[in-house]
Design a protein around this motif. Structure first.
Motif, PDB file in Angstrom:
ATOM      1  N   UNK A 181      47.447  39.578  34.973  1.00 18.91           N
ATOM      2  CA  UNK A 181      47.575  38.113  35.092  1.00 18.91           C
ATOM      3  C   UNK A 181      47.484  37.689  36.553  1.00 18.91           C
ATOM      4  N   UNK A 182      48.038  38.508  37.436  1.00 16.75           N
ATOM      5  CA  UNK A 182      48.016  38.157  38.849  1.00 16.75           C
ATOM      6  C   UNK A 182      46.615  38.111  39.430  1.00 16.75           C
ATOM      7  N   UNK A 183      45.751  39.014  38.993  1.00 19.46           N
ATOM      8  CA  UNK A 183      44.382  39.022  39.498  1.00 19.46           C
ATOM      9  C   UNK A 183      43.475  38.120  38.671  1.00 19.46           C
ATOM     10  N   UNK A 184      44.052  37.465  37.650  1.00 20.80           N
ATOM     11  CA  UNK A 184      43.317  36.441  36.914  1.00 20.80           C
ATOM     12  C   UNK A 184      42.440  36.940  35.802  1.00 20.80           C
ATOM     13  N   UNK A 185      42.605  38.203  35.406  1.00 22.28           N
ATOM     14  CA  UNK A 185      41.770  38.758  34.344  1.00 22.28           C
ATOM     15  C   UNK A 185      42.391  38.543  32.971  1.00 22.28           C
ATOM     16  N   UNK A 186      43.704  38.674  32.877  1.00 21.59           N
ATOM     17  CA  UNK A 186      44.352  38.603  31.571  1.00 21.59           C
ATOM     18  C   UNK A 186      44.288  39.952  30.877  1.00 21.59           C
ATOM     19  N   UNK A 187      44.865  40.044  29.702  1.00 19.74           N
ATOM     20  CA  UNK A 187      44.978  41.319  28.994  1.00 19.74           C
ATOM     21  C   UNK A 187      43.596  41.865  28.636  1.00 19.74           C
ATOM     22  N   UNK A 188      43.388  43.148  28.942  1.00 16.86           N
ATOM     23  CA  UNK A 188      42.118  43.802  28.645  1.00 16.86           C
ATOM     24  C   UNK A 188      42.348  44.915  27.630  1.00 16.86           C
ATOM     25  N   UNK A 189      41.233  45.446  27.091  1.00 18.39           N
ATOM     26  CA  UNK A 189      41.342  46.492  26.076  1.00 18.39           C
ATOM     27  C   UNK A 189      41.751  47.836  26.659  1.00 18.39           C
ATOM     28  N   UNK A 190      41.273  48.132  27.860  1.00 19.58           N
ATOM     29  CA  UNK A 190      41.474  49.467  28.426  1.00 19.58           C
ATOM     30  C   UNK A 190      42.744  49.541  29.276  1.00 19.58           C
ATOM     31  N   UNK A 191      43.895  49.354  28.650  1.00 17.71           N
ATOM     32  CA  UNK A 191      45.155  49.487  29.377  1.00 17.71           C
ATOM     33  C   UNK A 191      45.427  50.938  29.754  1.00 17.71           C
ATOM     34  N   UNK A 192      44.807  51.868  29.055  1.00 17.68           N
ATOM     35  CA  UNK A 192      45.007  53.285  29.344  1.00 17.68           C
ATOM     36  C   UNK A 192      44.228  53.730  30.573  1.00 17.68           C
ATOM     37  N   UNK A 193      43.350  52.861  31.085  1.00 17.53           N
ATOM     38  CA  UNK A 193      42.454  53.249  32.169  1.00 17.53           C
ATOM     39  C   UNK A 193      43.049  53.162  33.557  1.00 17.53           C
ATOM     40  N   UNK A 194      44.299  52.746  33.676  1.00 15.11           N
ATOM     41  CA  UNK A 194      44.953  52.710  34.986  1.00 15.11           C
ATOM     42  C   UNK A 194      46.453  52.907  34.805  1.00 15.11           C
ATOM     43  N   UNK A 195      47.102  53.336  35.884  1.00 15.07           N
ATOM     44  CA  UNK A 195      48.531  53.657  35.834  1.00 15.07           C
ATOM     45  C   UNK A 195      49.328  52.728  36.739  1.00 15.07           C
ATOM     46  N   UNK A 196      50.598  52.518  36.364  1.00 17.71           N
ATOM     47  CA  UNK A 196      51.502  51.681  37.171  1.00 17.71           C
ATOM     48  C   UNK A 196      52.824  52.420  37.370  1.00 17.71           C
ATOM     49  N   UNK A 197      52.735  53.697  37.703  1.00 17.97           N
ATOM     50  CA  UNK A 197      53.932  54.504  37.951  1.00 17.97           C
ATOM     51  C   UNK A 197      54.560  54.104  39.281  1.00 17.97           C
ATOM     52  N   UNK A 198      55.823  54.465  39.473  1.00 16.27           N
ATOM     53  CA  UNK A 198      56.494  54.185  40.742  1.00 16.27           C
ATOM     54  C   UNK A 198      55.703  54.791  41.900  1.00 16.27           C
ATOM     55  N   UNK A 199      55.571  54.014  42.978  1.00 17.34           N
ATOM     56  CA  UNK A 199      54.820  54.477  44.137  1.00 17.34           C
ATOM     57  C   UNK A 199      53.411  53.899  44.139  1.00 17.34           C
ATOM     58  N   UNK A 200      52.521  54.538  44.919  1.00 22.57           N
ATOM     59  CA  UNK A 200      51.139  54.060  45.023  1.00 22.57           C
ATOM     60  C   UNK A 200      50.312  54.522  43.827  1.00 22.57           C
ATOM     61  N   UNK A 201      49.470  53.619  43.329  1.00 20.14           N
ATOM     62  CA  UNK A 201      48.539  53.920  42.254  1.00 20.14           C
ATOM     63  C   UNK A 201      47.154  53.418  42.648  1.00 20.14           C
ATOM     64  N   UNK A 202      46.146  54.231  42.368  1.00 21.26           N
ATOM     65  CA  UNK A 202      44.774  53.794  42.581  1.00 21.26           C
ATOM     66  C   UNK A 202      44.256  53.151  41.301  1.00 21.26           C
ATOM     67  N   UNK A 203      43.679  51.970  41.427  1.00 19.02           N
ATOM     68  CA  UNK A 203      43.163  51.230  40.280  1.00 19.02           C
ATOM     69  C   UNK A 203      41.773  50.704  40.626  1.00 19.02           C
ATOM     70  N   UNK A 204      40.955  50.402  39.615  1.00 19.80           N
ATOM     71  CA  UNK A 204      39.653  49.786  39.897  1.00 19.80           C
ATOM     72  C   UNK A 204      39.830  48.540  40.762  1.00 19.80           C
ATOM     73  N   UNK A 205      38.913  48.319  41.680  1.00 20.96           N
ATOM     74  CA  UNK A 205      39.083  47.264  42.675  1.00 20.96           C
ATOM     75  C   UNK A 205      39.287  45.889  42.056  1.00 20.96           C
ATOM     76  N   UNK A 206      38.703  45.640  40.873  1.00 21.17           N
ATOM     77  CA  UNK A 206      38.870  44.320  40.249  1.00 21.17           C
ATOM     78  C   UNK A 206      40.306  44.075  39.796  1.00 21.17           C
ATOM     79  N   UNK A 207      41.117  45.124  39.752  1.00 24.14           N
ATOM     80  CA  UNK A 207      42.517  44.976  39.378  1.00 24.14           C
ATOM     81  C   UNK A 207      43.433  44.869  40.590  1.00 24.14           C
TER      82      UNK A 207
END
Length: 246
Positions: A181-207
């Motif tokens: 929501x913060x990056x303005x995309x809204x809920x997507x199908x591929x929630x499994x494609x990125x992680x939000x664990x404690x600490x730094x996480x690498x995500x696709x640049x559009x996120x």
């Protein structure tokens, strides 16, 4: 693929203030509205909801969903009007291609809304995008199905091996929603494609907007709500407010 970075962490909210100066400098303001306190005001303030929103509210099957939706629209306008020093009736929303609302006349004021259970959560910031999400940590949901359908290969074992898997799941779930929501995309199908664990996480640049690292922080409210906020690391101060019935 180019990757960006997000930094995820827990947040300890010590106080929800009732008095606000309604001045957004370089801070993030987070508001909560306790829905039961305001149900009786819907009739008097329904004029703040436009025809399209009224029509959408009629599509909700459950009355509590309709009430959450209407109160969210009403009090988002009231809070925004206090910052902008205009009447709530003058707050008119436009929408991005992903249906995220914004104000044409005030492009530097960013806001986001989420509601669940008895609460509406609203985040506001000056210049930088913000995302918020709140979820009741529902004990009736099929937890294992949700974990395997929405969490990455890194997140699944960390959640299942936790002493509190339900709390851990909702921490990750709300972080993902707040980020999207913060990056303005809204809920997507591929929630499994990125992680939000404690600490730094690498995500696709559009996120991550890739201009800077984004903070994605989570806290527990009233022992039954998981809340997450996503915001630019340039923001140093977060203020928490409770909308007053007075």
């Amino acid at each position: 693929m180019v990757f960006g970075r997000i930094f995820c962490s827990q947040l300890n909210v010590l106080e929800w203030r009732k008095e606000c100066d309604f001045e957004l400098r370089n801070n993030l303001d987070v508001w909560r509205i306790f829905i039961p306190d305001f149900i009786g005001r819907i009739t008097d303030e329904i004029h703040l909801v436009n025809d399209k929103e009224l029509s959408k509210s009629d599509s909700f099957i459950q009355e509590e969903d309709k009430i959450r939706f209407l109160l969210g629209k009403i009090y988002l306008r009231k809070i925004l009007s206090s910052y902008l020093k205009i009447a709530p009736e003058e707050v008119v929303f436009s929408f991005t291609e992903f249906n995220k609302p914004y104000l044409d006349a005030y492009p530097n004021l960013n806001f986001n809304l989420s509601h669940s259970g008895d609460y509406v959560i609203i985040g506001l910031s000056n210049r930088w995008s913000v995302g918020v999400d709140i979820e009741v940590m529902n004990t009736k949901n099929d937890l294992f199905s949700m974990i395997y359908n929405t969490m990455s290969v890194v997140e699944v074992p960390s959640i299942l091996n936790s002493d509190t898997p339900r709390l851990m799941f909702y921490k990750h779930w709300t972080r993902k929603e707040a980020l999207l929501k913060g990056v303005g995309i809204g809920l997507i199908d591929d929630l499994k494609g990125f992680s939000v664990c404690d600490g730094f996480n690498f995500v696709p640049s559009e996120l991550s907007n890739f201009t800077s690292t984004l903070n994605v922080r989570n806290f527990i409210m009233d022992d039954e709500y998981s809340v997450s906020i996503a915001y630019d690391t340039t923001i140093r101060v977060i203020r928490f407010y409770e909308f007053n019935t007075v």
